[in-house]
Design a protein around this motif. Sequence first.
Motif, PDB file in Angstrom:
ATOM      1  N   GLY A 212       0.721  -1.133  -0.031  1.00  0.00           N
ATOM      2  CA  GLY A 212      -0.103  -0.045   0.024  1.00  0.00           C
ATOM      3  C   GLY A 212       0.831   1.367  -0.058  1.00  0.00           C
ATOM      4  N   GLU A 213       1.972   1.023   0.679  1.00  0.00           N
ATOM      5  CA  GLU A 213       2.971   2.261   0.898  1.00  0.00           C
ATOM      6  C   GLU A 213       3.511   2.516  -0.656  1.00  0.00           C
ATOM      7  OE1 GLU A 213       3.582   4.709   2.670  1.00  0.00           O
ATOM      8  OE2 GLU A 213       2.244   4.083   4.438  1.00  0.00           O
ATOM      9  N   GLY A 214       4.010   1.367  -1.065  1.00  0.00           N
ATOM     10  CA  GLY A 214       4.552   1.383  -2.417  1.00  0.00           C
ATOM     11  C   GLY A 214       3.854   2.065  -3.579  1.00  0.00           C
ATOM     12  N   ALA A 215       2.279   1.891  -3.547  1.00  0.00           N
ATOM     13  CA  ALA A 215       1.469   2.248  -4.495  1.00  0.00           C
ATOM     14  C   ALA A 215       1.004   3.633  -4.163  1.00  0.00           C
ATOM     15  CB  ALA A 215       0.269   1.306  -4.249  1.00  0.00           C
ATOM     16  N   LEU A 216       0.883   4.093  -3.056  1.00  0.00           N
ATOM     17  CA  LEU A 216       0.462   5.431  -2.734  1.00  0.00           C
ATOM     18  C   LEU A 216       1.830   6.320  -3.043  1.00  0.00           C
ATOM     19  CD1 LEU A 216      -1.316   7.456  -1.338  1.00  0.00           C
ATOM     20  CD2 LEU A 216      -0.191   6.822   0.805  1.00  0.00           C
ATOM     21  N   MET A 217       3.044   5.869  -2.781  1.00  0.00           N
ATOM     22  CA  MET A 217       4.210   6.678  -3.119  1.00  0.00           C
ATOM     23  C   MET A 217       4.335   7.128  -4.552  1.00  0.00           C
ATOM     24  SD  MET A 217       5.959   8.305  -0.983  1.00  0.00           S
ATOM     25  CE  MET A 217       5.214   7.028   0.222  1.00  0.00           C
ATOM     26  N   ALA A 218       3.846   5.790  -5.468  1.00  0.00           N
ATOM     27  CA  ALA A 218       3.839   5.910  -6.875  1.00  0.00           C
ATOM     28  C   ALA A 218       2.645   6.788  -7.336  1.00  0.00           C
ATOM     29  CB  ALA A 218       3.798   4.687  -7.736  1.00  0.00           C
ATOM     30  N   MET A 219       1.876   6.951  -6.575  1.00  0.00           N
ATOM     31  CA  MET A 219       0.797   8.183  -6.981  1.00  0.00           C
ATOM     32  C   MET A 219       1.101   9.502  -6.419  1.00  0.00           C
ATOM     33  SD  MET A 219      -1.596   6.480  -8.820  1.00  0.00           S
ATOM     34  CE  MET A 219      -2.776   7.426  -8.796  1.00  0.00           C
ATOM     35  N   GLY A 225       6.362   7.703   3.436  1.00  0.00           N
ATOM     36  CA  GLY A 225       5.856   6.555   4.194  1.00  0.00           C
ATOM     37  C   GLY A 225       6.710   5.757   4.967  1.00  0.00           C
ATOM     38  N   VAL A 226       6.091   5.011   5.957  1.00  0.00           N
ATOM     39  CA  VAL A 226       6.906   4.483   6.720  1.00  0.00           C
ATOM     40  C   VAL A 226       6.298   2.868   6.412  1.00  0.00           C
ATOM     41  CG1 VAL A 226       7.643   3.612   9.008  1.00  0.00           C
ATOM     42  CG2 VAL A 226       7.204   5.931   8.554  1.00  0.00           C
ATOM     43  N   GLY A 227       7.195   1.904   5.969  1.00  0.00           N
ATOM     44  CA  GLY A 227       7.146   0.375   5.674  1.00  0.00           C
ATOM     45  C   GLY A 227       7.807  -0.507   6.836  1.00  0.00           C
ATOM     46  N   SER A 228       7.734  -1.567   6.574  1.00  0.00           N
ATOM     47  CA  SER A 228       8.322  -2.568   7.519  1.00  0.00           C
ATOM     48  C   SER A 228       9.106  -3.543   6.577  1.00  0.00           C
ATOM     49  CB  SER A 228       7.636  -3.339   8.535  1.00  0.00           C
ATOM     50  OG  SER A 228       6.654  -3.922   8.133  1.00  0.00           O
ATOM     51  N   ASP A 229      10.094  -4.339   6.994  1.00  0.00           N
ATOM     52  CA  ASP A 229      10.827  -5.268   6.128  1.00  0.00           C
ATOM     53  C   ASP A 229      11.538  -6.046   7.029  1.00  0.00           C
ATOM     54  OD1 ASP A 229      13.090  -6.289   4.642  1.00  0.00           O
ATOM     55  OD2 ASP A 229      12.883  -4.558   3.294  1.00  0.00           O
ATOM     56  N   ILE A 230      10.955  -7.516   6.648  1.00  0.00           N
ATOM     57  CA  ILE A 230      11.517  -8.592   7.580  1.00  0.00           C
ATOM     58  C   ILE A 230      12.334  -9.635   6.479  1.00  0.00           C
ATOM     59  CG2 ILE A 230       9.681 -10.112   7.238  1.00  0.00           C
ATOM     60  CD1 ILE A 230      10.187 -11.266  10.149  1.00  0.00           C
ATOM     61  N   GLY A 231      11.807  -9.264   5.095  1.00  0.00           N
ATOM     62  CA  GLY A 231      12.628 -10.216   4.053  1.00  0.00           C
ATOM     63  C   GLY A 231      12.553  -9.430   2.851  1.00  0.00           C
ATOM     64  N   GLY A 232      12.185  -8.090   2.797  1.00  0.00           N
ATOM     65  CA  GLY A 232      12.145  -7.348   1.601  1.00  0.00           C
ATOM     66  C   GLY A 232      10.945  -6.650   1.361  1.00  0.00           C
ATOM     67  N   SER A 233      10.289  -6.330   2.559  1.00  0.00           N
ATOM     68  CA  SER A 233       8.863  -5.727   2.556  1.00  0.00           C
ATOM     69  C   SER A 233       8.651  -4.450   2.250  1.00  0.00           C
ATOM     70  CB  SER A 233       7.983  -6.301   3.970  1.00  0.00           C
ATOM     71  OG  SER A 233       7.742  -7.515   3.758  1.00  0.00           O
ATOM     72  N   ILE A 234       9.903  -3.508   2.440  1.00  0.00           N
ATOM     73  CA  ILE A 234       9.967  -2.036   2.057  1.00  0.00           C
ATOM     74  C   ILE A 234      10.644  -2.197   0.739  1.00  0.00           C
ATOM     75  CG2 ILE A 234      11.424   0.013   2.256  1.00  0.00           C
ATOM     76  CD1 ILE A 234      11.423  -0.648   5.586  1.00  0.00           C
ATOM     77  N   ARG A 235      11.762  -3.072   0.467  1.00  0.00           N
ATOM     78  CA  ARG A 235      12.532  -2.771  -0.804  1.00  0.00           C
ATOM     79  C   ARG A 235      11.614  -3.191  -1.804  1.00  0.00           C
ATOM     80  NH1 ARG A 235      17.173  -6.169   1.372  1.00  0.00           N
ATOM     81  NH2 ARG A 235      15.451  -6.575   2.924  1.00  0.00           N
ATOM     82  N   VAL A 236      10.927  -4.349  -1.812  1.00  0.00           N
ATOM     83  CA  VAL A 236      10.222  -4.928  -3.115  1.00  0.00           C
ATOM     84  C   VAL A 236       9.389  -3.990  -3.513  1.00  0.00           C
ATOM     85  CG1 VAL A 236       8.642  -6.854  -3.655  1.00  0.00           C
ATOM     86  CG2 VAL A 236      10.721  -7.297  -2.469  1.00  0.00           C
ATOM     87  N   PRO A 237       8.204  -3.464  -2.713  1.00  0.00           N
ATOM     88  CA  PRO A 237       7.422  -2.378  -3.038  1.00  0.00           C
ATOM     89  C   PRO A 237       8.017  -1.186  -3.665  1.00  0.00           C
ATOM     90  CG  PRO A 237       6.730  -3.258  -0.993  1.00  0.00           C
ATOM     91  CD  PRO A 237       8.139  -3.649  -1.252  1.00  0.00           C
ATOM     92  N   ALA A 238       9.168  -0.692  -3.042  1.00  0.00           N
ATOM     93  CA  ALA A 238       9.759   0.497  -3.430  1.00  0.00           C
ATOM     94  C   ALA A 238      10.312   0.309  -5.204  1.00  0.00           C
ATOM     95  CB  ALA A 238      10.914   1.027  -2.619  1.00  0.00           C
ATOM     96  N   ALA A 239      10.853  -0.996  -5.040  1.00  0.00           N
ATOM     97  CA  ALA A 239      11.508  -1.158  -6.337  1.00  0.00           C
ATOM     98  C   ALA A 239      10.241  -1.316  -7.636  1.00  0.00           C
ATOM     99  CB  ALA A 239      12.134  -2.538  -6.306  1.00  0.00           C
ATOM    100  N   PHE A 240       9.479  -2.075  -7.162  1.00  0.00           N
ATOM    101  CA  PHE A 240       8.247  -2.558  -8.035  1.00  0.00           C
ATOM    102  C   PHE A 240       7.402  -1.069  -8.730  1.00  0.00           C
ATOM    103  CE2 PHE A 240       7.318  -7.300  -6.766  1.00  0.00           C
ATOM    104  CZ  PHE A 240       8.757  -7.659  -7.424  1.00  0.00           C
ATOM    105  N   CYS A 241       7.403  -0.102  -7.735  1.00  0.00           N
ATOM    106  CA  CYS A 241       6.837   1.030  -7.939  1.00  0.00           C
ATOM    107  C   CYS A 241       7.442   2.341  -8.208  1.00  0.00           C
ATOM    108  CB  CYS A 241       5.798   1.375  -6.490  1.00  0.00           C
ATOM    109  SG  CYS A 241       4.538   0.078  -6.187  1.00  0.00           S
ATOM    110  N   GLY A 242       8.762   2.109  -8.447  1.00  0.00           N
ATOM    111  CA  GLY A 242       9.743   3.130  -8.790  1.00  0.00           C
ATOM    112  C   GLY A 242       9.932   4.110  -7.602  1.00  0.00           C
ATOM    113  N   SER A 243      10.108   3.658  -6.369  1.00  0.00           N
ATOM    114  CA  SER A 243      10.520   4.770  -5.354  1.00  0.00           C
ATOM    115  C   SER A 243      11.717   4.350  -4.954  1.00  0.00           C
ATOM    116  CB  SER A 243       9.432   4.575  -4.480  1.00  0.00           C
ATOM    117  OG  SER A 243       8.128   5.080  -4.871  1.00  0.00           O
ATOM    118  N   TYR A 244      12.327   5.118  -3.972  1.00  0.00           N
ATOM    119  CA  TYR A 244      13.286   4.943  -2.944  1.00  0.00           C
ATOM    120  C   TYR A 244      12.863   4.334  -1.694  1.00  0.00           C
ATOM    121  CZ  TYR A 244      15.806   8.290  -6.167  1.00  0.00           C
ATOM    122  OH  TYR A 244      16.221   8.839  -7.220  1.00  0.00           O
TER     123      TYR A 244
END
Length: 564
Positions: A212-219, A225-244
């Motif tokens: 949800g954070e990744g999509a909102l940021m792309a829009m 936004g603040v996300g969490s990451d235990i195995g890629g949960s910040i990095r995957v949405p950021a990469a898939f949606c074109g953010s940092y």
Amino acid sequence: MIYKHASTDLVADKKRRQEATIPKDWLISQSVPVDNVSPVTTIAETCGLLTDKEVLITNSEISLLLKKLASAEWSSVEVTIAFYKRAIIAHQLVNCLTEIFVDRAVARARELDEHLRSTGRVVGPLHGLPVSLKDQICVKGVETTMGYVSWIGRYAQKNASLVDILYECGANPFVQTNVPQTLMWAETYNNVFGRTVNPHNRSLTSGGSSGGEGALMAMRGSPLGVGSDIGGSIRVPAAFCGSYGLRPSYGRIPYAGAVNSLEGQDSVPSVFGPICNSLDGVKIFMKAVIDSKPWLKDPLAVRKAWDEEAYQLAEHGYGKSLVFGIVWNNGAKVPHPPVTRALEMTKAALVAAGHKVVDWDPVGHVEICEALVGIWNAGFLKDFEVLSKESGEPLVDTMVPDPTGVEVKPDYRPTAESAASAYELWQLHKAKLKIRQEHLAMWEETAKTTGTGRPVDAIISPVAPYAAPPHGKSSDAAYTAVFNVLDYPSCVFPVTRVDPVKDAKKPPHKFISTADKENYDFYDPQVFLNAPVGLQLSSRTLEEEAVIAMTEIVDAALKAYKGT
């Protein structure tokens, strides 16, 4: 997937209450495009709901927003409303929000404006900045369901420590964003709010679990936004949606008071970090939170002040003639052509900027991920069953929209036979420690070959072996999870997007595994049309400041290279 159960009334009521929080004059009057492939990222600017000033505000980077807010040139109220409207537009197009608390956020904005007017001083370094939060970061008085039907009606009794810090810094939390049920998916779907899709191509996933954070940021519906990451949960949405997006080391950002899956598993803990449309936002967030001394609010937060010398890259030649290791594949899957092209572009840009790029051998990456999955699986299923049993809702076992569709079963999902005994779990912990020790020694050994007298400065690698895939196809977290085990801070940066001409399918290579062949067969550039492609930069434990600074160097080199 259609969820039918006695508790569907709870879900229907929750959706009705969510819809009631949306001001009716913020609803899009034009029809939503039927074509799922075309990007919807600019509809907010053309649908007529935003004024020219609101478009300007929501397209501004965080450093400019904070400057305008601090000078009172832009009020906190108008900035909050601008992002609120854009977030609501985004939600109608990609289904990215869960909790929407307009009245509370606007009231907070008025208080911030009055404080600045009466005192001439900002509240803190994030004064007036709207901030979106993943739906596990508790805000007092707001529901936090984390995608579970069982948690509908569960209102937070107090703020998470991070939320208290954000308020103290002058920020204005204004929405919470969608997650997958259990959080443990690299996609975003649950039985309460449904599926979040990718704004660049809605037939593709936005990633997860911070999808949800990744999509909102792309829009551009949120500046930070603040996300969490235990195995890629910040990095995957950021990469898939074109953010940092930054995955910090364990404990650098406080976690206390938030809800989570796999609570009690502290061998490879989840961490909070920022997702932004600019790197300045990553630094601003990290410095603001760390300067707030989070260790006074969370006993597990690391007592480590912001290190300006580290940000100046004192241990990395002050950023001159850096040496980057590059991972072309992780020994299990060769990335698709657009990901490889992104690696080649980044290498060329860095060399042109006067840096050195060497091949990095991903020694032990497969074993590292096997250890992680074993640790997770020790209590994976039991944890999910406990969290879902109150309502009796079924566990989501596929992310494929069409139940007849074919899904590549994710490597990180558990099986009933996978749980380890306590003793077996200890052995996995020992194996993880041994791997970390070996990796440290290997990294130190590179000082003999870099030519700078110091080890390789950072590693650049794929975030996944593909760009954002179709729903139900995000099956691999190995490229990101390896750095969770090693506890290396890692920052995602956008590079390019899938181009059917430049990224045409290549002839078969020599496959390094069965999974590699499956990944090769899976690729069709037309399927991935418009998908962003990002990479990650990783360095050693608790080197967040240096990781941010080196990512800035890479990002600048790429922009200069693409401009030539």
